[in-house]
Structure formats: C-alpha cells, structure tokens
Design a protein around this motif. Sequence first.
Motif, mmCIF file in Angstrom:
data_model
loop_
_atom_site.group_PDB
_atom_site.id
_atom_site.type_symbol
_atom_site.label_atom_id
_atom_site.label_comp_id
_atom_site.label_asym_id
_atom_site.label_seq_id
_atom_site.Cartn_x
_atom_site.Cartn_y
_atom_site.Cartn_z
ATOM 1 N N ALA A 109 0.795 -1.230 0.000
ATOM 2 C CA ALA A 109 0.000 0.000 0.000
ATOM 3 C C ALA A 109 0.828 1.280 0.000
ATOM 4 O O ALA A 109 0.258 2.370 -0.077
ATOM 5 N N LEU A 110 2.143 1.191 0.080
ATOM 6 C CA LEU A 110 2.964 2.408 0.096
ATOM 7 C C LEU A 110 2.777 3.199 -1.193
ATOM 8 O O LEU A 110 2.987 2.679 -2.288
ATOM 9 N N ALA A 111 2.387 4.452 -1.055
ATOM 10 C CA ALA A 111 2.241 5.306 -2.230
ATOM 11 C C ALA A 111 3.609 5.791 -2.693
ATOM 12 O O ALA A 111 4.533 5.977 -1.897
ATOM 13 N N ARG A 112 3.728 5.999 -3.983
ATOM 14 C CA ARG A 112 5.013 6.404 -4.565
ATOM 15 C C ARG A 112 5.486 7.774 -4.090
ATOM 16 O O ARG A 112 6.677 8.081 -4.197
ATOM 17 N N ASP A 113 4.583 8.593 -3.593
ATOM 18 C CA ASP A 113 4.970 9.916 -3.129
ATOM 19 C C ASP A 113 5.116 9.979 -1.608
ATOM 20 O O ASP A 113 5.174 11.065 -1.024
ATOM 21 N N SER A 114 5.191 8.830 -0.939
ATOM 22 C CA SER A 114 5.280 8.802 0.527
ATOM 23 C C SER A 114 6.730 8.698 0.996
ATOM 24 O O SER A 114 7.618 8.259 0.260
ATOM 25 N N SER A 115 6.962 9.079 2.249
ATOM 26 C CA SER A 115 8.302 8.964 2.827
ATOM 27 C C SER A 115 8.697 7.495 2.963
ATOM 28 O O SER A 115 9.876 7.147 2.838
ATOM 29 N N GLY A 116 7.729 6.627 3.227
ATOM 30 C CA GLY A 116 8.038 5.205 3.346
ATOM 31 C C GLY A 116 8.544 4.612 2.045
ATOM 32 O O GLY A 116 9.415 3.739 2.036
ATOM 33 N N TYR A 117 7.992 5.089 0.931
ATOM 34 C CA TYR A 117 8.432 4.611 -0.386
ATOM 35 C C TYR A 117 9.881 5.032 -0.627
ATOM 36 O O TYR A 117 10.708 4.226 -1.083
ATOM 37 N N ARG A 118 10.199 6.279 -0.310
ATOM 38 C CA ARG A 118 11.587 6.731 -0.447
ATOM 39 C C ARG A 118 12.506 5.912 0.457
ATOM 40 O O ARG A 118 13.593 5.512 0.047
ATOM 41 N N GLY A 119 12.059 5.634 1.683
ATOM 42 C CA GLY A 119 12.873 4.830 2.583
ATOM 43 C C GLY A 119 13.137 3.440 2.038
ATOM 44 O O GLY A 119 14.247 2.898 2.170
ATOM 45 N N ALA A 120 12.121 2.843 1.399
ATOM 46 C CA ALA A 120 12.313 1.521 0.803
ATOM 47 C C ALA A 120 13.288 1.580 -0.363
ATOM 48 O O ALA A 120 14.091 0.662 -0.573
ATOM 49 N N MET A 121 13.245 2.671 -1.138
ATOM 50 C CA MET A 121 14.208 2.845 -2.223
ATOM 51 C C MET A 121 15.627 2.956 -1.669
ATOM 52 O O MET A 121 16.573 2.379 -2.219
ATOM 53 N N GLU A 122 15.784 3.678 -0.572
ATOM 54 C CA GLU A 122 17.114 3.830 0.027
ATOM 55 C C GLU A 122 17.630 2.503 0.576
ATOM 56 O O GLU A 122 18.832 2.204 0.489
ATOM 57 N N LEU A 123 16.733 1.683 1.119
ATOM 58 C CA LEU A 123 17.119 0.335 1.537
ATOM 59 C C LEU A 123 17.604 -0.463 0.330
ATOM 60 O O LEU A 123 18.645 -1.133 0.383
ATOM 61 N N GLY A 124 16.847 -0.411 -0.767
ATOM 62 C CA GLY A 124 17.253 -1.116 -1.978
ATOM 63 C C GLY A 124 18.600 -0.648 -2.476
ATOM 64 O O GLY A 124 19.440 -1.463 -2.891
#
Length: 368
Positions: A158-173
């Motif tokens: 459910a993470l939206a692409r414009d959310s802070s959680g989405y950016r955090g997941a990208m940084e993990l990747g």
Amino acid sequence: MRTEITDLAALRAHREAGKDLRNTVLTRLDLTQEDDLLRTALDGAVLLGCELSSKSRSRAEAAGALLFPAIPDLPYQVYRTHLYSTDELFAGFDPARPESYADTPDARIYRHSKQQGRQPDPLYALAERLHDHSVTAALTETLARCATGPVAVMGGHALARDSSGYRGAMELGAALGRAGFTVLTGGGPGAMEAVPYGVRMPDHIDEIIRDVACAPRFGAGADDIGRWLAAGLRPAFPASELPQTIGIPTWFYGHEPPNPACSLHAKYFANSVREDGLLTVATGGVVYTPGSAGTVQEVFQDYAQNHYSSVGPAAPMVFLGKDFWTNDVPAAPLVQQLARGRDAEQWISVTDDVDEAVALLRTYASTT
C-alpha cells in the motif's frame, strides 16, 4: 539427475557427442523435421510440449518415453524454460493508452485464472501446476548464478510512490544493491516496487520519484493500472548481465499488477507455493519493512524454517522499523523469545539503521 534440453542446437550437440536420450527432458522443441535426432534410446525420456511427426511420436511412445502434450487455448506457456521479463508480461502495452493494459499477457492470464473459480477444470488446474513447477525450476537455475545467497525484502503493497516510506524503501534497496546482493521481493506495488528501483538505480532516487509520483497508487480498473504502469516504465534501467532484482508475484492476487522495476519475475498461480518458495530461496536472509497481515504471516513462516532448520542453516531476519515491530505490530519480540538459545538468535536484528541491517547481512554472507 535428468538432463534438460530446451533448444535444438543443444539437442544436436548432445546427439553429435554420441549421447542417447535416456532420462533426458526435452522442453518445447519443434521436432517435426528432426526425426533423425530421435533415432536413439528414449526409455525414461520426458517430452514436454514438443511437436513431433506422427512417426516420431509412435516411436517415442513405443520406446518408453513420456509425452506431455501442449495444452491448447491457454493465454500462457505451460512448460516454461525461463522467468518472465517485464517486456513479456506487459507486451502490447501502450503508455499513451492506459486502457491497453487489459490486453497484456499479465491481464489476460489473470482473467483466465479468475474465471476458473474455486474448483477449476481439472485440465486447467493441471496446467497451472505444471506452469508453477516450470517457474520454480527457472528460478532455481537463475539464482544458481548468484555469487551470494539472495536477500528478500518484505513489506506492504500500500505504500504510495509519493510517501516517505516509499523513499525509505528505495534507500534500503540502494544500500542492498551497493552491497552486491541480488534482491527478491513479492513483485507487486508499494515497498515491493520501491526496493528494486533503489537496487537498480541507487544514484537516481530523486529522479525516479519525480517520474513515478504522478501516479502514486494503482487502481482497480485497467485504466488506473495502466496509468500506474506507464509512470513506472519511465526510468531507463542500465543493462546488467545478472538479475539484480527478482519479483515473485502471483495471479492469486492478480488485481495487484507486477511492478515494472524488477529485472525478472517468477510469477505463480498458487499463492501458497509462491509464498513458501520466496522465503525458501532467500538464503541470504530476509528484511521486514512495515506491512500488514501478509507480511506478519511471512515473518512466522520464515522463522519456522529457521527454528527447525528445515531448508538449511538459520538465516538473518532483520526487522527494519524498531517502533513498528516492537510496539505497533510486536512480532519481533515474539520471534526473539522463540529464538532464545538457538542458532537463529544471533541472526535476528531489530533496527532503524539501514547500514546496520546491511552489515548483518554481509556478515552472514561471509560465513556461508
């Protein structure tokens, strides 16, 4: 161990080397003009979806070969020899026409599967099981090329692409990619998409978010999914010889489209096979980002494998998001309690620090 042959050149080389076809598996070969290649011992041979002349078919059956025919009127190949690419799943999609998603193989396969209901026609049920077996074989072969055990990342769709959680997941990747891991996800939207973007383009996080945030969520209809997909296809990925990310989605949840960020997809019909398989092949460990019931289910499936060493030594379980995993959804303390005094205990981490999480995974990789 059976030898599998998936192209005519390999079959010719096999026969020119003086080898017969006993205990071989021939997959999706057009042998209608290749009678000479089959003039040899065939007992124990398995022919999956091969095309044969009537003479060769009679000879193969008389010699003791097992012939599995091609199954007609299906929108997918039953006997696969490789994983799905984004181009294959979304063939025919036109970003300028979002509604064209409905005509892609991914959408057509989902519709066909959904039409079968809870009690599918026995022929179609068999076809789906054979397909999933082929996908598992292709996934195993692909992962055998990895230098270290692949790492899986679990998290919510459910993470939206414009959310802070989405950016955090990208940084993990990005951190996992820089560490050299092949990364597995569930292959869908949300965290399952953000992580592969980060793995494959770690230095372009801001640009990717600008590209994809115009369609922050996928919707229920083909038009909405098409707009989500069109935005997701904008980033241009660099070429790579090895798959950096593999999605493992399922048509059981076919209303959630596979993401366009993964290098390859091992897409299944049976969700139970997909879920257990994803955790089983993640021999380098699993990182859990905040998620809902599905992610919690995966936590305890994974821990059961580690607790009983049912698929090999206990591997890392990293709970990324300390407050979430200890207070909001307190799965981590229970796993730690169950692991106390066991081999798995040393490989469980609850942290907010991505670098700390990656360091544990790298330490584990150096011991295996």
